[in-house]
Design an enzyme around this catalytic site. Structure first.
Site, PDB file in Angstrom:
ATOM      1  N   ASP A  31     -12.880 -16.325   9.653  1.00 31.74           N
ATOM      2  CA  ASP A  31     -11.531 -15.939   9.251  1.00 31.74           C
ATOM      3  C   ASP A  31     -10.764 -15.593  10.531  1.00 31.74           C
ATOM      4  O   ASP A  31     -10.873 -14.483  11.051  1.00 31.74           O
ATOM      5  CB  ASP A  31     -11.617 -14.749   8.289  1.00 31.74           C
ATOM      6  CG  ASP A  31     -10.246 -14.213   7.896  1.00 31.74           C
ATOM      7  OD1 ASP A  31      -9.252 -14.611   8.532  1.00 31.74           O
ATOM      8  OD2 ASP A  31     -10.176 -13.388   6.972  1.00 31.74           O
ATOM      9  N   TYR A  71       0.820  -1.215   0.000  1.00 31.63           N
ATOM     10  CA  TYR A  71       0.000   0.000   0.000  1.00 31.63           C
ATOM     11  C   TYR A  71       0.855   1.267   0.000  1.00 31.63           C
ATOM     12  O   TYR A  71       0.618   2.188   0.770  1.00 31.63           O
ATOM     13  CB  TYR A  71      -0.947   0.011   1.209  1.00 31.63           C
ATOM     14  CG  TYR A  71      -1.921  -1.149   1.201  1.00 31.63           C
ATOM     15  CD1 TYR A  71      -2.985  -1.151   0.318  1.00 31.63           C
ATOM     16  CD2 TYR A  71      -1.751  -2.233   2.042  1.00 31.63           C
ATOM     17  CE1 TYR A  71      -3.873  -2.216   0.275  1.00 31.63           C
ATOM     18  CE2 TYR A  71      -2.629  -3.301   2.013  1.00 31.63           C
ATOM     19  CZ  TYR A  71      -3.688  -3.283   1.119  1.00 31.63           C
ATOM     20  OH  TYR A  71      -4.555  -4.329   1.087  1.00 31.63           O
ATOM     21  N   LYS A  89      -1.045 -15.994   9.502  1.00 35.22           N
ATOM     22  CA  LYS A  89      -0.244 -15.090  10.337  1.00 35.22           C
ATOM     23  C   LYS A  89       0.579 -15.796  11.424  1.00 35.22           C
ATOM     24  O   LYS A  89       1.693 -16.201  11.177  1.00 35.22           O
ATOM     25  CB  LYS A  89      -1.152 -14.030  10.958  1.00 35.22           C
ATOM     26  CG  LYS A  89      -1.615 -12.983   9.932  1.00 35.22           C
ATOM     27  CD  LYS A  89      -2.261 -11.815  10.629  1.00 35.22           C
ATOM     28  CE  LYS A  89      -2.849 -10.811   9.679  1.00 35.22           C
ATOM     29  NZ  LYS A  89      -1.869  -9.899   9.112  1.00 35.22           N
ATOM     30  N   TYR A 111     -12.324  -7.438   6.465  1.00 38.68           N
ATOM     31  CA  TYR A 111     -11.117  -7.564   5.630  1.00 38.68           C
ATOM     32  C   TYR A 111     -10.712  -9.037   5.596  1.00 38.68           C
ATOM     33  O   TYR A 111     -10.614  -9.690   6.632  1.00 38.68           O
ATOM     34  CB  TYR A 111      -9.963  -6.720   6.178  1.00 38.68           C
ATOM     35  CG  TYR A 111      -8.725  -6.904   5.352  1.00 38.68           C
ATOM     36  CD1 TYR A 111      -8.577  -6.247   4.132  1.00 38.68           C
ATOM     37  CD2 TYR A 111      -7.732  -7.793   5.747  1.00 38.68           C
ATOM     38  CE1 TYR A 111      -7.462  -6.460   3.333  1.00 38.68           C
ATOM     39  CE2 TYR A 111      -6.606  -8.010   4.953  1.00 38.68           C
ATOM     40  CZ  TYR A 111      -6.485  -7.342   3.745  1.00 38.68           C
ATOM     41  OH  TYR A 111      -5.390  -7.560   2.957  1.00 38.68           O
TER      42      TYR A 111
END
Ligand code: PMP
Length: 447
Positions: A262, A28, A291, A161
Protein backbone atom coordinates in the site's frame (compact mmCIF):
# COMPACT_ATOMS: atom_id res chain seq x y z
CA UNK A 1 -4.31 39.47 10.68
CA UNK A 2 -4.38 40.98 7.20
CA UNK A 3 -7.31 41.28 4.86
CA UNK A 4 -5.38 40.96 1.61
CA UNK A 5 -7.16 37.77 0.50
CA UNK A 6 -10.52 38.42 2.07
CA UNK A 7 -13.42 39.02 -0.22
CA UNK A 8 -16.09 37.68 2.14
CA UNK A 9 -17.61 39.83 4.85
CA UNK A 10 -17.37 38.66 8.44
CA UNK A 11 -21.09 37.93 8.52
CA UNK A 12 -20.85 35.82 5.33
CA UNK A 13 -17.99 33.88 6.88
CA UNK A 14 -19.89 33.35 10.12
CA UNK A 15 -22.99 32.19 8.31
CA UNK A 16 -21.02 29.62 6.26
CA UNK A 17 -19.19 28.39 9.34
CA UNK A 18 -22.44 28.14 11.27
CA UNK A 19 -24.03 25.95 8.57
CA UNK A 20 -20.85 23.88 8.38
CA UNK A 21 -20.84 23.29 12.13
CA UNK A 22 -24.52 22.34 12.19
CA UNK A 23 -24.75 20.19 9.06
CA UNK A 24 -21.46 19.12 7.54
CA UNK A 25 -19.56 16.05 8.68
CA UNK A 26 -15.79 16.44 8.89
CA UNK A 27 -13.35 13.53 9.10
CA UNK A 28 -13.25 11.86 12.50
CA UNK A 29 -15.14 14.76 14.05
CA UNK A 30 -18.08 14.73 16.44
CA UNK A 31 -21.28 16.26 15.08
CA UNK A 32 -22.48 17.23 18.55
CA UNK A 33 -19.22 18.78 19.78
CA UNK A 34 -17.27 19.47 16.60
CA UNK A 35 -13.71 20.73 16.61
CA UNK A 36 -13.49 24.15 14.96
CA UNK A 37 -13.05 24.28 11.18
CA UNK A 38 -11.20 27.13 9.47
CA UNK A 39 -12.76 28.60 6.35
CA UNK A 40 -10.37 28.53 3.38
CA UNK A 41 -10.79 31.02 0.60
CA UNK A 42 -7.95 30.02 -1.68
CA UNK A 43 -4.56 28.35 -1.74
CA UNK A 44 -1.46 29.23 -3.71
CA UNK A 45 1.96 27.57 -3.74
CA UNK A 46 2.60 26.42 -0.18
CA UNK A 47 0.10 28.89 1.27
CA UNK A 48 -3.45 28.25 2.44
CA UNK A 49 -5.38 31.52 2.60
CA UNK A 50 -8.10 31.68 5.22
CA UNK A 51 -11.20 33.75 4.65
CA UNK A 52 -10.38 35.49 7.94
CA UNK A 53 -7.22 36.85 6.31
CA UNK A 54 -4.45 34.64 7.70
CA UNK A 55 -2.00 33.11 5.28
CA UNK A 56 -0.76 29.74 6.49
CA UNK A 57 2.30 27.77 5.36
CA UNK A 58 1.04 24.29 4.62
CA UNK A 59 2.89 21.60 6.56
CA UNK A 60 0.42 18.81 5.74
CA UNK A 61 0.18 18.77 1.93
CA UNK A 62 -3.54 18.27 2.49
CA UNK A 63 -2.99 14.86 4.03
CA UNK A 64 0.08 13.90 2.04
CA UNK A 65 -1.43 14.61 -1.36
CA UNK A 66 -0.05 17.96 -2.61
CA UNK A 67 3.37 17.77 -4.24
CA UNK A 68 3.88 20.87 -6.38
CA UNK A 69 1.82 23.36 -4.38
CA UNK A 70 -1.69 24.70 -4.80
CA UNK A 71 -3.02 26.46 -7.86
CA UNK A 72 -0.10 25.35 -10.03
CA UNK A 73 -0.25 26.84 -13.54
CA UNK A 74 0.76 23.58 -15.28
CA UNK A 75 -1.71 21.47 -13.34
CA UNK A 76 -4.45 24.06 -13.88
CA UNK A 77 -3.73 24.07 -17.62
CA UNK A 78 -3.86 20.27 -17.79
CA UNK A 79 -7.27 20.35 -16.13
CA UNK A 80 -8.59 23.15 -18.32
CA UNK A 81 -7.38 21.55 -21.54
CA UNK A 82 -8.92 18.22 -20.57
CA UNK A 83 -12.19 19.91 -19.53
CA UNK A 84 -12.25 21.57 -22.94
CA UNK A 85 -12.24 18.10 -24.55
CA UNK A 86 -14.29 16.10 -22.05
CA UNK A 87 -14.29 15.77 -18.27
CA UNK A 88 -15.41 12.20 -18.15
CA UNK A 89 -16.64 9.34 -20.27
CA UNK A 90 -17.57 5.88 -19.09
CA UNK A 91 -14.63 3.47 -19.14
CA UNK A 92 -16.70 0.44 -20.15
CA UNK A 93 -16.19 0.09 -23.90
CA UNK A 94 -14.55 3.53 -24.16
CA UNK A 95 -11.01 4.66 -23.45
CA UNK A 96 -8.95 7.85 -23.87
CA UNK A 97 -5.46 9.23 -24.24
CA UNK A 98 -5.15 10.68 -20.71
CA UNK A 99 -5.88 7.33 -19.03
CA UNK A 100 -3.68 5.40 -21.47
CA UNK A 101 -0.75 7.80 -21.00
CA UNK A 102 -1.14 7.66 -17.23
CA UNK A 103 -1.16 3.86 -17.13
CA UNK A 104 1.90 3.78 -19.39
CA UNK A 105 3.73 6.13 -16.98
CA UNK A 106 2.73 4.11 -13.92
CA UNK A 107 3.91 0.85 -15.48
CA UNK A 108 7.22 2.47 -16.46
CA UNK A 109 7.89 4.08 -13.07
CA UNK A 110 6.77 1.37 -10.65
CA UNK A 111 8.89 -1.71 -9.84
CA UNK A 112 9.26 -4.31 -12.57
CA UNK A 113 6.48 -6.79 -13.11
CA UNK A 114 3.55 -4.47 -12.41
CA UNK A 115 2.10 -4.33 -15.91
CA UNK A 116 -1.67 -4.10 -15.50
CA UNK A 117 -3.40 -1.03 -14.05
CA UNK A 118 -6.86 -0.72 -12.51
CA UNK A 119 -7.90 2.91 -12.01
CA UNK A 120 -10.36 3.79 -9.25
CA UNK A 121 -11.69 6.63 -7.15
CA UNK A 122 -9.75 6.79 -3.88
CA UNK A 123 -7.08 5.14 -1.79
CA UNK A 124 -9.54 3.02 0.19
CA UNK A 125 -11.18 1.81 -3.01
CA UNK A 126 -7.80 0.88 -4.49
CA UNK A 127 -7.21 -1.27 -1.39
CA UNK A 128 -10.65 -2.88 -1.83
CA UNK A 129 -9.66 -3.58 -5.44
CA UNK A 130 -6.27 -5.02 -4.40
CA UNK A 131 -7.87 -7.34 -1.84
CA UNK A 132 -10.55 -8.40 -4.27
CA UNK A 133 -7.93 -9.03 -6.95
CA UNK A 134 -5.96 -11.27 -4.60
CA UNK A 135 -9.08 -13.18 -3.55
CA UNK A 136 -10.38 -13.55 -7.09
CA UNK A 137 -6.92 -14.67 -8.24
CA UNK A 138 -6.85 -17.43 -5.62
CA UNK A 139 -10.41 -18.40 -6.54
CA UNK A 140 -9.60 -18.62 -10.25
CA UNK A 141 -6.37 -20.50 -9.57
CA UNK A 142 -8.17 -23.13 -7.47
CA UNK A 143 -10.82 -23.42 -10.16
CA UNK A 144 -8.28 -23.84 -12.99
CA UNK A 145 -6.32 -26.44 -10.98
CA UNK A 146 -9.55 -28.13 -9.85
CA UNK A 147 -8.59 -27.69 -6.22
CA UNK A 148 -10.71 -26.70 -3.24
CA UNK A 149 -10.38 -22.99 -2.48
CA UNK A 150 -8.76 -22.49 0.92
CA UNK A 151 -6.94 -19.19 0.48
CA UNK A 152 -9.63 -16.74 1.56
CA UNK A 153 -7.94 -14.64 4.25
CA UNK A 154 -5.36 -11.91 4.42
CA UNK A 155 -2.37 -11.56 6.68
CA UNK A 156 -1.13 -8.15 7.78
CA UNK A 157 0.72 -6.44 10.61
CA UNK A 158 -0.66 -4.56 13.59
CA UNK A 159 -0.50 -0.78 13.62
CA UNK A 160 -1.32 -0.61 9.91
CA UNK A 161 -3.80 1.66 8.14
CA UNK A 162 -5.31 1.01 4.72
CA UNK A 163 -8.49 3.09 4.56
CA UNK A 164 -11.98 3.39 5.94
CA UNK A 165 -14.11 1.17 3.70
CA UNK A 166 -14.99 -2.27 5.05
CA UNK A 167 -12.40 -4.51 3.39
CA UNK A 168 -9.69 -1.91 4.00
CA UNK A 169 -10.81 -1.48 7.61
CA UNK A 170 -10.58 -5.24 8.17
CA UNK A 171 -6.80 -5.04 7.67
CA UNK A 172 -6.31 -1.85 9.71
CA UNK A 173 -4.91 -2.17 13.22
CA UNK A 174 -7.55 -4.05 15.25
CA UNK A 175 -7.49 -1.53 18.12
CA UNK A 176 -7.09 1.87 16.45
CA UNK A 177 -9.02 0.60 13.42
CA UNK A 178 -12.09 0.30 15.66
CA UNK A 179 -12.63 -3.39 14.96
CA UNK A 180 -14.67 -3.74 18.13
CA UNK A 181 -17.47 -1.53 16.76
CA UNK A 182 -17.77 -3.51 13.52
CA UNK A 183 -16.68 -6.89 14.85
CA UNK A 184 -19.83 -8.68 13.71
CA UNK A 185 -19.59 -7.54 10.12
CA UNK A 186 -15.86 -7.30 9.46
CA UNK A 187 -13.98 -10.04 7.61
CA UNK A 188 -11.58 -11.77 9.97
CA UNK A 189 -7.90 -11.79 9.00
CA UNK A 190 -4.56 -12.67 10.60
CA UNK A 191 -2.39 -10.06 12.33
CA UNK A 192 1.34 -10.28 13.03
CA UNK A 193 3.02 -7.89 15.51
CA UNK A 194 4.02 -4.54 14.00
CA UNK A 195 7.62 -4.29 12.75
CA UNK A 196 9.68 -3.06 15.71
CA UNK A 197 13.19 -2.53 14.37
CA UNK A 198 13.42 1.04 13.18
CA UNK A 199 14.75 2.29 9.87
CA UNK A 200 18.48 2.88 10.38
CA UNK A 201 18.78 0.52 13.38
CA UNK A 202 20.63 -2.79 13.30
CA UNK A 203 18.60 -5.63 11.82
CA UNK A 204 17.80 -8.85 13.66
CA UNK A 205 15.69 -11.74 12.37
CA UNK A 206 13.87 -11.74 15.73
CA UNK A 207 11.62 -9.06 14.26
CA UNK A 208 10.08 -11.53 11.83
CA UNK A 209 9.83 -14.62 14.02
CA UNK A 210 6.10 -14.31 14.79
CA UNK A 211 5.37 -13.25 11.25
CA UNK A 212 7.20 -16.32 9.92
CA UNK A 213 5.31 -18.55 12.35
CA UNK A 214 1.97 -17.12 11.18
CA UNK A 215 2.89 -17.74 7.54
CA UNK A 216 3.96 -21.30 8.36
CA UNK A 217 0.81 -22.09 10.35
CA UNK A 218 -1.82 -20.48 8.12
CA UNK A 219 -0.43 -20.18 4.57
CA UNK A 220 -3.04 -22.56 3.22
CA UNK A 221 -5.72 -20.06 4.23
CA UNK A 222 -3.82 -16.91 3.23
CA UNK A 223 -4.45 -15.32 -0.15
CA UNK A 224 -2.32 -12.23 0.33
CA UNK A 225 -0.18 -10.26 2.74
CA UNK A 226 -0.76 -6.50 2.82
CA UNK A 227 1.56 -3.88 4.28
CA UNK A 228 2.48 -0.18 4.09
CA UNK A 229 6.07 -0.27 2.87
CA UNK A 230 8.68 1.27 5.26
CA UNK A 231 6.31 3.87 6.81
CA UNK A 232 3.38 2.95 9.02
CA UNK A 233 1.73 6.34 8.57
CA UNK A 234 -1.58 6.75 10.37
CA UNK A 235 -0.37 4.14 12.88
CA UNK A 236 2.09 6.72 14.22
CA UNK A 237 4.65 7.61 11.52
CA UNK A 238 6.84 4.65 12.34
CA UNK A 239 9.66 3.93 9.90
CA UNK A 240 10.72 0.30 9.93
CA UNK A 241 13.73 -1.62 8.66
CA UNK A 242 13.77 -2.39 4.91
CA UNK A 243 14.97 -5.90 5.73
CA UNK A 244 11.52 -6.56 7.22
CA UNK A 245 9.95 -5.94 3.82
CA UNK A 246 12.54 -8.14 2.13
CA UNK A 247 11.62 -10.99 4.44
CA UNK A 248 7.92 -10.39 3.71
CA UNK A 249 8.68 -10.90 0.01
CA UNK A 250 10.58 -14.12 0.76
CA UNK A 251 7.81 -15.48 2.99
CA UNK A 252 5.16 -14.68 0.37
CA UNK A 253 7.19 -16.51 -2.29
CA UNK A 254 7.81 -19.48 -0.04
CA UNK A 255 4.16 -19.86 0.91
CA UNK A 256 2.45 -18.96 -2.37
CA UNK A 257 0.94 -15.78 -0.93
CA UNK A 258 0.55 -12.54 -2.92
CA UNK A 259 2.34 -9.43 -1.65
CA UNK A 260 0.25 -6.23 -1.69
CA UNK A 261 2.10 -3.00 -0.92
CA UNK A 262 0.00 0.00 0.00
CA UNK A 263 2.05 2.94 -1.36
CA UNK A 264 -0.88 5.35 -1.08
CA UNK A 265 0.94 7.54 1.45
CA UNK A 266 4.54 6.75 0.50
CA UNK A 267 4.39 6.80 -3.30
CA UNK A 268 5.93 9.45 -5.56
CA UNK A 269 9.07 10.34 -3.66
CA UNK A 270 7.87 11.04 -0.12
CA UNK A 271 10.39 8.75 1.58
CA UNK A 272 13.36 9.61 -0.63
CA UNK A 273 12.67 6.78 -3.09
CA UNK A 274 10.08 7.08 -5.82
CA UNK A 275 8.26 4.15 -4.16
CA UNK A 276 9.09 3.10 -0.61
CA UNK A 277 9.39 -0.59 -1.51
CA UNK A 278 12.54 0.39 -3.43
CA UNK A 279 14.27 0.73 -0.03
CA UNK A 280 14.05 -3.05 0.18
CA UNK A 281 14.63 -3.65 -3.53
CA UNK A 282 11.52 -5.81 -3.77
CA UNK A 283 8.86 -6.19 -6.45
CA UNK A 284 5.34 -6.60 -5.09
CA UNK A 285 2.58 -8.56 -6.82
CA UNK A 286 0.05 -5.78 -6.28
CA UNK A 287 0.59 -2.07 -5.54
CA UNK A 288 -1.91 0.60 -4.46
CA UNK A 289 -1.36 4.26 -5.33
CA UNK A 290 -3.43 7.31 -4.45
CA UNK A 291 -3.03 10.64 -2.62
CA UNK A 292 -0.12 12.28 -4.56
CA UNK A 293 -1.16 10.62 -7.82
CA UNK A 294 -2.84 13.84 -9.02
CA UNK A 295 -0.49 16.15 -7.12
CA UNK A 296 -3.32 16.66 -4.62
CA UNK A 297 -5.77 18.03 -7.19
CA UNK A 298 -8.53 15.44 -7.50
CA UNK A 299 -9.23 12.06 -6.06
CA UNK A 300 -7.80 9.20 -8.14
CA UNK A 301 -6.19 5.89 -7.26
CA UNK A 302 -4.59 3.00 -9.07
CA UNK A 303 -4.06 -0.66 -8.28
CA UNK A 304 -1.29 -2.27 -10.31
CA UNK A 305 -0.73 -6.01 -10.61
CA UNK A 306 1.36 -8.53 -12.51
CA UNK A 307 0.39 -10.06 -15.83
CA UNK A 308 0.19 -13.46 -14.12
CA UNK A 309 -2.49 -12.24 -11.68
CA UNK A 310 -4.48 -10.54 -14.44
CA UNK A 311 -4.30 -13.58 -16.69
CA UNK A 312 -5.28 -16.02 -13.97
CA UNK A 313 -8.30 -13.90 -13.01
CA UNK A 314 -9.30 -13.62 -16.66
CA UNK A 315 -9.04 -17.38 -17.16
CA UNK A 316 -11.34 -18.13 -14.21
CA UNK A 317 -15.01 -18.90 -14.73
CA UNK A 318 -16.02 -15.25 -14.21
CA UNK A 319 -13.81 -14.36 -17.19
CA UNK A 320 -13.06 -10.89 -15.88
CA UNK A 321 -12.23 -8.94 -12.75
CA UNK A 322 -15.47 -8.16 -10.93
CA UNK A 323 -15.16 -4.43 -10.38
CA UNK A 324 -16.04 -1.33 -12.40
CA UNK A 325 -16.59 2.04 -10.75
CA UNK A 326 -18.65 4.71 -12.55
CA UNK A 327 -15.83 7.23 -12.49
CA UNK A 328 -13.12 4.73 -13.43
CA UNK A 329 -10.40 6.44 -15.48
CA UNK A 330 -11.90 9.90 -14.97
CA UNK A 331 -10.33 12.05 -17.68
CA UNK A 332 -9.82 15.20 -15.59
CA UNK A 333 -8.09 13.22 -12.86
CA UNK A 334 -5.91 11.32 -15.36
CA UNK A 335 -4.91 14.53 -17.16
CA UNK A 336 -3.82 16.23 -13.96
CA UNK A 337 -2.04 13.04 -12.80
CA UNK A 338 -0.03 13.01 -16.03
CA UNK A 339 0.93 16.65 -15.55
CA UNK A 340 1.85 16.05 -11.90
CA UNK A 341 4.11 13.10 -12.73
CA UNK A 342 5.79 15.13 -15.51
CA UNK A 343 6.42 17.95 -13.02
CA UNK A 344 7.84 15.53 -10.49
CA UNK A 345 10.48 14.41 -12.97
CA UNK A 346 11.07 17.95 -14.36
CA UNK A 347 11.50 19.42 -10.87
CA UNK A 348 14.08 16.82 -9.82
CA UNK A 349 12.04 15.40 -6.95
CA UNK A 350 15.08 13.67 -5.47
CA UNK A 351 16.87 16.97 -4.96
CA UNK A 352 13.67 18.51 -3.52
CA UNK A 353 13.18 15.67 -1.03
CA UNK A 354 16.87 15.66 -0.09
CA UNK A 355 16.79 19.41 0.61
CA UNK A 356 13.69 19.00 2.82
CA UNK A 357 15.24 16.07 4.69
CA UNK A 358 18.43 18.04 5.40
CA UNK A 359 16.52 21.01 6.84
CA UNK A 360 14.14 18.80 8.83
CA UNK A 361 17.14 17.01 10.30
CA UNK A 362 18.87 20.20 11.43
CA UNK A 363 15.68 21.86 12.66
CA UNK A 364 13.75 19.02 14.26
CA UNK A 365 16.40 16.58 15.56
CA UNK A 366 17.46 18.86 18.46
CA UNK A 367 13.86 18.72 19.73
CA UNK A 368 14.55 15.12 20.81
CA UNK A 369 16.11 16.61 23.96
CA UNK A 370 12.89 18.45 24.88
CA UNK A 371 11.21 17.15 28.05
CA UNK A 372 7.89 16.80 26.21
CA UNK A 373 9.37 14.80 23.32
CA UNK A 374 9.66 11.02 23.22
CA UNK A 375 11.20 10.66 19.75
CA UNK A 376 11.95 12.57 16.56
CA UNK A 377 11.78 10.69 13.26
CA UNK A 378 12.74 11.99 9.84
CA UNK A 379 12.65 10.21 6.51
CA UNK A 380 12.67 11.98 3.16
CA UNK A 381 10.08 14.75 3.32
CA UNK A 382 8.42 13.39 6.47
CA UNK A 383 9.23 14.80 9.90
CA UNK A 384 7.47 13.41 12.98
CA UNK A 385 7.72 14.39 16.62
CA UNK A 386 6.26 11.89 19.02
CA UNK A 387 5.34 13.64 22.25
CA UNK A 388 4.99 12.14 25.71
CA UNK A 389 1.49 13.65 26.03
CA UNK A 390 -1.46 13.71 23.66
CA UNK A 391 -2.09 17.04 22.00
CA UNK A 392 -5.14 19.18 22.69
CA UNK A 393 -6.17 19.36 19.03
CA UNK A 394 -8.34 22.49 19.24
CA UNK A 395 -5.78 24.48 21.23
CA UNK A 396 -2.68 23.40 19.33
CA UNK A 397 -4.44 24.01 16.01
CA UNK A 398 -5.41 27.52 17.10
CA UNK A 399 -1.83 28.27 18.12
CA UNK A 400 -0.45 26.97 14.83
CA UNK A 401 -2.86 29.22 12.94
CA UNK A 402 -1.76 32.18 15.09
CA UNK A 403 1.83 31.28 14.22
CA UNK A 404 1.02 31.28 10.49
CA UNK A 405 1.29 27.55 9.78
CA UNK A 406 -1.08 24.69 9.02
CA UNK A 407 -0.06 21.61 10.99
CA UNK A 408 -2.65 19.10 12.16
CA UNK A 409 -1.34 16.80 14.87
CA UNK A 410 -3.11 13.66 16.08
CA UNK A 411 -2.75 11.64 19.26
CA UNK A 412 0.80 12.24 20.52
CA UNK A 413 2.16 13.08 17.09
CA UNK A 414 3.07 16.43 15.60
CA UNK A 415 4.20 15.75 12.07
CA UNK A 416 4.88 17.64 8.89
CA UNK A 417 4.96 16.47 5.32
CA UNK A 418 5.16 19.65 3.26
CA UNK A 419 4.68 20.12 -0.49
CA UNK A 420 7.99 19.41 -2.27
CA UNK A 421 8.27 23.02 -3.49
CA UNK A 422 8.58 24.43 0.03
CA UNK A 423 11.66 26.64 0.53
CA UNK A 424 14.08 26.80 3.44
CA UNK A 425 12.52 29.87 5.05
CA UNK A 426 9.03 28.37 4.94
CA UNK A 427 10.29 25.08 6.39
CA UNK A 428 12.03 26.99 9.19
CA UNK A 429 8.72 28.68 9.99
CA UNK A 430 7.07 25.25 10.35
CA UNK A 431 9.89 24.02 12.60
CA UNK A 432 9.82 27.23 14.67
CA UNK A 433 6.08 26.92 15.21
CA UNK A 434 6.56 23.37 16.52
CA UNK A 435 9.32 24.58 18.85
CA UNK A 436 6.98 27.29 20.20
CA UNK A 437 3.98 25.02 20.87
CA UNK A 438 6.13 22.47 22.68
CA UNK A 439 6.56 25.11 25.40
CA UNK A 440 2.83 25.62 25.86
CA UNK A 441 0.94 23.50 28.41
CA UNK A 442 -2.44 24.41 26.93
CA UNK A 443 -1.50 22.59 23.69
CA UNK A 444 -1.23 19.25 25.50
CA UNK A 445 -3.43 17.02 27.60
CA UNK A 446 -2.07 15.90 30.94
CA UNK A 447 -2.11 12.13 30.80
N1 PMP B 1 -3.76 3.55 2.72
C1 PMP B 1 -2.93 4.39 3.34
C2 PMP B 1 -1.53 3.93 3.68
C3 PMP B 1 -3.34 5.69 3.68
O1 PMP B 1 -2.50 6.52 4.32
C4 PMP B 1 -4.65 6.10 3.31
C5 PMP B 1 -5.18 7.49 3.63
N2 PMP B 1 -4.70 8.10 4.73
C6 PMP B 1 -5.48 5.18 2.66
C7 PMP B 1 -5.01 3.93 2.37
C8 PMP B 1 -6.90 5.55 2.28
O2 PMP B 1 -6.91 6.47 1.26
P1 PMP B 1 -8.20 7.40 1.03
O3 PMP B 1 -8.28 8.30 2.22
O4 PMP B 1 -7.88 8.13 -0.24
O5 PMP B 1 -9.37 6.51 0.89
Amino acid sequence: MSDKHTIMTLSEQNSLLHFDKENVWHPYTSMSEPLPSYLVESAQGVYINLASGEQLIDGMSSWWSVLHGYNHPKLNTALQQQAGKMSHVMFGGLTHESAINLCEKLIRLTPEGLDKVFLSDSGSVSVEVAMKMALQYQHAKAEINQQTLTKTKLLTVKNGYHGDTFAAMSVCDPVTGMHQIFEQVLMQHYFAPAPSIKFGEEWSNDDVSELSALFAAHHEEIAAFIIEPIVQGTGGMRFYHPEYLKVCRQLCDKHDVLLIVDEIATGFGRTGKLFACEWAGINPDIMCLGKTLTGGYITLAATLCTTHIAQTISEGAAGCFMHGPTFMGNALACAVANASIDLLIENDWQAQVQAIETILTTQLSPLAAHHRVEDVRILGSIGAIECRQSVNVANIQKRFVELGVWIRPFGKLIYIIPPLIINEKQLMSLANAITVVLEEDSCFINN
